[in-house]
Write a protein that holds these residues in place. Sequence first.
Motif, PDB file in Angstrom:
ATOM      1  N   GLY A 154       0.970  -1.353  -0.274  1.00 24.01           N
ATOM      2  CA  GLY A 154      -0.248   0.052   0.372  1.00 24.01           C
ATOM      3  C   GLY A 154       1.336   1.552   0.038  1.00 24.01           C
ATOM      4  O   GLY A 154       0.760   2.461  -0.699  1.00 24.01           O
ATOM      5  N   ILE A 155       1.984   1.507   0.778  1.00 26.82           N
ATOM      6  CA  ILE A 155       2.996   2.135   0.860  1.00 26.82           C
ATOM      7  C   ILE A 155       3.574   2.753  -0.540  1.00 26.82           C
ATOM      8  O   ILE A 155       3.838   3.349  -1.034  1.00 26.82           O
ATOM      9  N   LEU A 156       4.472   1.389  -1.271  1.00 24.54           N
ATOM     10  CA  LEU A 156       4.891   1.883  -2.497  1.00 24.54           C
ATOM     11  C   LEU A 156       3.687   1.816  -3.257  1.00 24.54           C
ATOM     12  O   LEU A 156       3.790   2.660  -3.928  1.00 24.54           O
ATOM     13  N   GLY A 157       2.506   1.736  -3.680  1.00 28.84           N
ATOM     14  CA  GLY A 157       0.820   1.783  -4.485  1.00 28.84           C
ATOM     15  C   GLY A 157       0.949   3.540  -4.140  1.00 28.84           C
ATOM     16  O   GLY A 157       1.135   3.993  -5.419  1.00 28.84           O
ATOM     17  N   VAL A 158       1.028   3.429  -3.073  1.00 30.98           N
ATOM     18  CA  VAL A 158       0.660   5.500  -2.800  1.00 30.98           C
ATOM     19  C   VAL A 158       1.853   6.085  -3.569  1.00 30.98           C
ATOM     20  O   VAL A 158       1.808   7.315  -4.229  1.00 30.98           O
ATOM     21  N   VAL A 159       2.945   5.555  -3.113  1.00 31.24           N
ATOM     22  CA  VAL A 159       4.112   6.371  -2.948  1.00 31.24           C
ATOM     23  C   VAL A 159       4.775   6.981  -4.710  1.00 31.24           C
ATOM     24  O   VAL A 159       4.101   7.889  -5.394  1.00 31.24           O
ATOM     25  N   GLU A 160       3.957   5.805  -5.173  1.00 33.07           N
ATOM     26  CA  GLU A 160       4.203   5.957  -7.393  1.00 33.07           C
ATOM     27  C   GLU A 160       3.312   6.703  -7.819  1.00 33.07           C
ATOM     28  O   GLU A 160       3.109   7.113  -8.802  1.00 33.07           O
ATOM     29  N   ILE A 161       1.961   6.993  -7.371  1.00 33.02           N
ATOM     30  CA  ILE A 161       0.856   7.749  -7.540  1.00 33.02           C
ATOM     31  C   ILE A 161       0.998   9.516  -7.109  1.00 33.02           C
ATOM     32  O   ILE A 161       0.973  10.358  -7.043  1.00 33.02           O
ATOM     33  N   ALA A 162       1.251   9.479  -5.771  1.00 32.43           N
ATOM     34  CA  ALA A 162       0.967  10.594  -4.679  1.00 32.43           C
ATOM     35  C   ALA A 162       2.645  11.425  -5.710  1.00 32.43           C
ATOM     36  O   ALA A 162       2.653  12.687  -5.557  1.00 32.43           O
ATOM     37  N   ALA A 163       3.545  10.612  -5.555  1.00 33.27           N
ATOM     38  CA  ALA A 163       4.727  11.564  -5.500  1.00 33.27           C
ATOM     39  C   ALA A 163       5.391  12.022  -7.121  1.00 33.27           C
ATOM     40  O   ALA A 163       4.948  13.545  -7.280  1.00 33.27           O
ATOM     41  N   ALA A 214      -5.610   5.975  -4.118  1.00 31.83           N
ATOM     42  CA  ALA A 214      -4.614   7.319  -3.769  1.00 31.83           C
ATOM     43  C   ALA A 214      -5.196   7.666  -5.222  1.00 31.83           C
ATOM     44  O   ALA A 214      -4.860   9.338  -4.814  1.00 31.83           O
ATOM     45  N   GLY A 215      -5.565   7.968  -6.458  1.00 35.19           N
ATOM     46  CA  GLY A 215      -5.929   8.586  -7.090  1.00 35.19           C
ATOM     47  C   GLY A 215      -7.151   9.938  -6.474  1.00 35.19           C
ATOM     48  O   GLY A 215      -7.488  10.196  -7.251  1.00 35.19           O
ATOM     49  N   VAL A 216      -7.766   8.496  -6.393  1.00 32.81           N
ATOM     50  CA  VAL A 216      -9.280   9.404  -6.311  1.00 32.81           C
ATOM     51  C   VAL A 216      -8.998   9.827  -4.685  1.00 32.81           C
ATOM     52  O   VAL A 216      -9.476  11.356  -5.008  1.00 32.81           O
ATOM     53  N   VAL A 217      -8.287   9.698  -3.594  1.00 31.00           N
ATOM     54  CA  VAL A 217      -7.769   9.922  -2.674  1.00 31.00           C
ATOM     55  C   VAL A 217      -7.323  11.902  -2.943  1.00 31.00           C
ATOM     56  O   VAL A 217      -7.450  12.985  -2.669  1.00 31.00           O
ATOM     57  N   ILE A 218      -6.289  11.259  -3.946  1.00 33.00           N
ATOM     58  CA  ILE A 218      -4.793  12.877  -4.154  1.00 33.00           C
ATOM     59  C   ILE A 218      -6.398  13.981  -4.814  1.00 33.00           C
ATOM     60  O   ILE A 218      -5.948  14.859  -4.919  1.00 33.00           O
ATOM     61  N   ASP A 219      -7.729  13.394  -5.903  1.00 37.38           N
ATOM     62  CA  ASP A 219      -7.858  13.936  -6.707  1.00 37.38           C
ATOM     63  C   ASP A 219      -9.437  14.464  -5.666  1.00 37.38           C
ATOM     64  O   ASP A 219      -9.755  16.197  -5.833  1.00 37.38           O
ATOM     65  N   THR A 220      -9.527  14.491  -4.516  1.00 36.61           N
ATOM     66  CA  THR A 220     -10.394  14.801  -3.324  1.00 36.61           C
ATOM     67  C   THR A 220      -9.902  15.414  -2.164  1.00 36.61           C
ATOM     68  O   THR A 220     -10.203  16.626  -1.749  1.00 36.61           O
ATOM     69  N   SER A 221      -8.417  15.187  -1.952  1.00 33.78           N
ATOM     70  CA  SER A 221      -8.238  15.636  -0.562  1.00 33.78           C
ATOM     71  C   SER A 221      -6.691  16.033  -0.772  1.00 33.78           C
ATOM     72  O   SER A 221      -6.212  16.368   0.153  1.00 33.78           O
ATOM     73  N   GLY A 222      -6.312  15.590  -1.633  1.00 31.75           N
ATOM     74  CA  GLY A 222      -4.555  15.481  -1.592  1.00 31.75           C
ATOM     75  C   GLY A 222      -3.255  14.599  -2.209  1.00 31.75           C
ATOM     76  O   GLY A 222      -3.810  13.602  -1.101  1.00 31.75           O
ATOM     77  N   ALA A 223      -2.318  14.538  -2.577  1.00 33.95           N
ATOM     78  CA  ALA A 223      -1.227  14.239  -1.935  1.00 33.95           C
ATOM     79  C   ALA A 223      -0.434  13.350  -0.629  1.00 33.95           C
ATOM     80  O   ALA A 223      -0.483  12.516  -0.196  1.00 33.95           O
ATOM     81  N   TRP A 224      -0.898  14.387   0.158  1.00 36.72           N
ATOM     82  CA  TRP A 224      -0.557  14.255   1.282  1.00 36.72           C
ATOM     83  C   TRP A 224      -1.913  13.464   2.248  1.00 36.72           C
ATOM     84  O   TRP A 224      -0.761  12.508   3.242  1.00 36.72           O
ATOM     85  N   SER A 225      -2.438  13.380   1.634  1.00 32.27           N
ATOM     86  CA  SER A 225      -3.633  12.638   2.443  1.00 32.27           C
ATOM     87  C   SER A 225      -3.082  11.426   2.129  1.00 32.27           C
ATOM     88  O   SER A 225      -3.623  10.328   2.691  1.00 32.27           O
ATOM     89  N   ALA A 226      -3.449  11.249   0.400  1.00 33.81           N
ATOM     90  CA  ALA A 226      -2.750   9.780   0.557  1.00 33.81           C
ATOM     91  C   ALA A 226      -1.208   8.991   1.174  1.00 33.81           C
ATOM     92  O   ALA A 226      -1.593   7.943   1.508  1.00 33.81           O
ATOM     93  N   LEU A 227      -0.631   9.985   1.271  1.00 35.62           N
ATOM     94  CA  LEU A 227       0.330   9.610   1.722  1.00 35.62           C
ATOM     95  C   LEU A 227       0.667   9.251   3.342  1.00 35.62           C
ATOM     96  O   LEU A 227       0.661   7.950   4.159  1.00 35.62           O
TER      97      LEU A 227
END
Length: 401
Positions: free
Chosen positions: A225-234, A354-367
Amino acid sequence: MLAVLLLPGALRAFLPALIGRSALAMSGLALLFAVLHSTDSYAQAGFATGVFGLANVIAAPWRARAVDRFGQRIALNLLATTQAAGYVVLALLTDAEKVANVWFLVLSAVVGLTAPPLGAAMRTIWASLTTADGQRTRAFSIDAVCEELLFVAGPVVITAIIVATSPGTGLWVVAAAVALGTVAMTSSASSGALRGTRERVARGDRPLHQPGLVRVLVVLLGVGGILGVVEIAAPAVAAQRDAVAFSGWLLAAFAGGSALGGLVYGQVRFTSGLGPRLFALCVAMGLGAVLVSQLRTLGLLAAGLAVVGLFVAPTLITGYLIADTIVPETSRTEGSTWINTSVNLGVSLASAGAGVVIDTSGAWSALLLGGVLALALAPAVPFAHLRRAESGPPRGAPCTR
């Protein structure tokens, strides 16, 4: 640590295996840019890479089971040839006109389903060449370090190739890497000696029937889960800062930290068991992700991702050692593959979420959510099962298949 590379037959199999495994490090971006070039749609490109990842995860245990049963030369060469052909067709379609989008999804599924499990196969070779003590830990560590370095260099190399030539050329390069690397690896004596059982493995010897392994896989979902979030959030953070070109360096810092962590891990003589080790590494990784979610500048983010990355390779190595400890030799490739499958499933699910979270709350929330997930799953570590497995009869006899 490097002494394991001097074991008879090790380098002859390991070097071409790295070439073949580099295809996976390059395939994500190659596929993304190719579909984007043809469809001019990020949505279609995202669907294609998602289908590739999901197909890879779903088919992984069965591919590994085929390798254990029929041997590395037969199974791996067939898989690599089929996947390379899929990449070639994708490359041809990339340069064609008016291609229906569905074909990119179909072929993405094909190359995902047929990805040869070269990492698991190489770890089976390591198990056949080493003893079940610090030597095997060092072998798995150098293997993990080199794999992480591939994921540092792979995205940078394939991006440079695509920019200098075309997205289609990038797919040709991936096809050549997986085909040539696999054939060269399986032509080695150490790979050829693993000829498979030629019969069905008893149900009780299957990896998922071994006490504690399923709980280990649950824990590793959080790591994925952390790896997947980082790949999208970074990349999302870099884009928000108008520094898209910095995306690759953020991911490289993450992978570089993992390589360093794996290198250190292979040098340490542990007194703790595998269970406490896995728990501590997962907690440290989760806390690191939570802290990184509070960093707002690209420089600090890169440094923070490198720190989180320090725990990635050691966690995976510990997972491989657990599988090697509790899974029968007749299912070694499958056991190692289940470790990867759990992590990759976590990556796929987290990437989508992560894509959904980033669109709604930002990359920091996804991390932040990625770190919290890893912390929540860490207590599932089966301490008692692993303690009993480690104190049981040694399972270090070399493979003779």
